[in-house]
Design a protein around this motif. Structure first.
Motif, PDB file in Angstrom:
ATOM      1  N   ALA A 189       0.751  -1.300  -0.088  1.00 56.78           N
ATOM      2  CA  ALA A 189       0.115  -0.070   0.064  1.00 56.78           C
ATOM      3  C   ALA A 189       0.924   1.259   0.022  1.00 56.78           C
ATOM      4  CB  ALA A 189      -0.997  -0.055   1.139  1.00 56.78           C
ATOM      5  N   TRP A 261      -5.939  -1.038   7.428  1.00 59.02           N
ATOM      6  CA  TRP A 261      -5.481  -1.670   6.384  1.00 59.02           C
ATOM      7  C   TRP A 261      -4.773  -3.027   6.416  1.00 59.02           C
ATOM      8  CZ3 TRP A 261      -0.361  -2.976   4.987  1.00 59.02           C
ATOM      9  CH2 TRP A 261      -0.374  -3.602   3.598  1.00 59.02           C
ATOM     10  N   VAL A 312      -5.111   4.628   0.297  1.00 59.91           N
ATOM     11  CA  VAL A 312      -4.517   3.262   0.230  1.00 59.91           C
ATOM     12  C   VAL A 312      -4.941   2.584  -1.120  1.00 59.91           C
ATOM     13  CG1 VAL A 312      -5.055   0.538   0.895  1.00 59.91           C
ATOM     14  CG2 VAL A 312      -5.350   2.864   2.532  1.00 59.91           C
TER      15      VAL A 312
END
Length: 316
Positions: A189, A261, A312
């Motif tokens: 990411a 995430w 992201v």
């Protein structure tokens, strides 16, 4: 590292090292891993050798995996030198928490190797599946998925042991987690990790390169002793300047999104609960914020302005 040959593990009576005989696998991979971990449980050097051997190529296979354990072996070497992996009846007893987390890493990697070498049986835990995927398709992203799935699973399984560590140790236990999650984000990411510097993020986080050591350089902060004595502020004051700037300027503003995430990427929802009010909360009171959010200095403010948290996106 692993290859596709069907081999059977047997013990080497001369030195306990791994030997494989060419015959269909009969002993389950989980059993092999459990036995090998038990053999080295009270041998820090043996633990290091077991991790190294789990990345060794099988006979006739290309050594595609050999560059990957660099960061893990370096960090484990620091744990060994500090005495964290010492037997509990040693004159300098090791840490039950660090020993348990390390044991999970050894078990998962050894079991994955044995599975791909042809040994049968169900996996002992879901985290082994990620190590098997890395074994079959090595890449920086599959390595982080394997490594971090195992490490986070071990963190969650041994929280009670972490609670027994003192405040200084628990701070650095959280810092280790923060940095391994962030290193993973660099690869998978990059915009979350480095905003407009995303094009260089994957290079910085590549576990095959020495650069990754910057993000896992907690060993530059802590003395080679266990348990830690004194005040946390003294250890923080001695932290490597780059590491502290990285933590406060780049990672702290991303704490909440980084953990969210990671929970999605690792498929472990509980990871999102390990941060609260932008403060790490693994065996740590989230009201104890000062070590994580001191008044920012000018250079920290400048870094935060230059590298605001990004969106992201995933690497291909």
């Amino acid at each position: 590292m692993y290859g596709a040959a069907i081999l059977t593990h047997v013990s080497d009576p001369a030195g306990g090292s791994e030997v494989f005989a060419r015959s269909p696998g009969r002993v389950s991979a989980a059993t092999i891993a459990a036995r090998r971990v038990a053999e080295v449980r009270d041998s820090p050097h043996g633990r290091l050798e077991l991790l190294r051997s789990s990345y060794a190529p099988s006979p006739g296979a290309a050594p595609r995996h050999l560059a990957y354990p660099r960061a893990a072996l370096a960090f484990m070497g620091w744990q060994h030198r500090r005495g964290l992996l010492n037997p509990l009846d040693h004159e300098r007893p090791g840490s039950p928490w660090w020993r348990s987390v390390n044991e999970r890493l050894l078990r998962d990697t050894c079991e994955a190797r044995s599975r791909v070498l042809g040994h049968p049986g169900p996996v002992s835990s879901f985290s082994v599946e990620a190590s098997i995927r890395f074994a079959r398709r090595p890449s920086p992203r599959t390595w982080y998925l394997a490594h971090n799935t195992t490490i986070v699973s071990a963190y969650l399984a041994h929280r009670d042991l972490a609670d027994r560590e003192n405040r200084v140790e628990r701070f650095f236990i959280n810092l280790v987690l923060v940095r391994v999650l962030y290193a993973h984000a660099l690869v998978a990411a990059p915009r979350l990790a480095l905003a407009w510097l995303a094009p260089i993020a994957r290079w910085l986080g590549d576990p095959r390169l020495d650069m990754t050591g910057m993000f896992l350089s907690v060993s530059r902060v802590l003395p080679h002793l266990y348990p830690l004595r004194g005040e946390l502020a003294d250890y923080i004051a001695d932290e490597h300047a780059f590491g502290r700037l990285l933590d406060l300027g780049v990672i702290v503003p991303r704490f909440t999104e980084l953990y969210r995430w990671s929970a999605r990427e690792l498929r472990i929802p509980e990871v999102a609960d390990l941060v609260c009010d932008a403060t790490p909360a693994y065996a740590w009171d989230h009201h104890d914020r000062e070590p994580w959010a001191p008044p920012p200095r000018r250079v920290v403010r400048a870094v935060r302005l230059a590298l605001p948290p990004g969106s992201v996106t995933r690497s291909p």
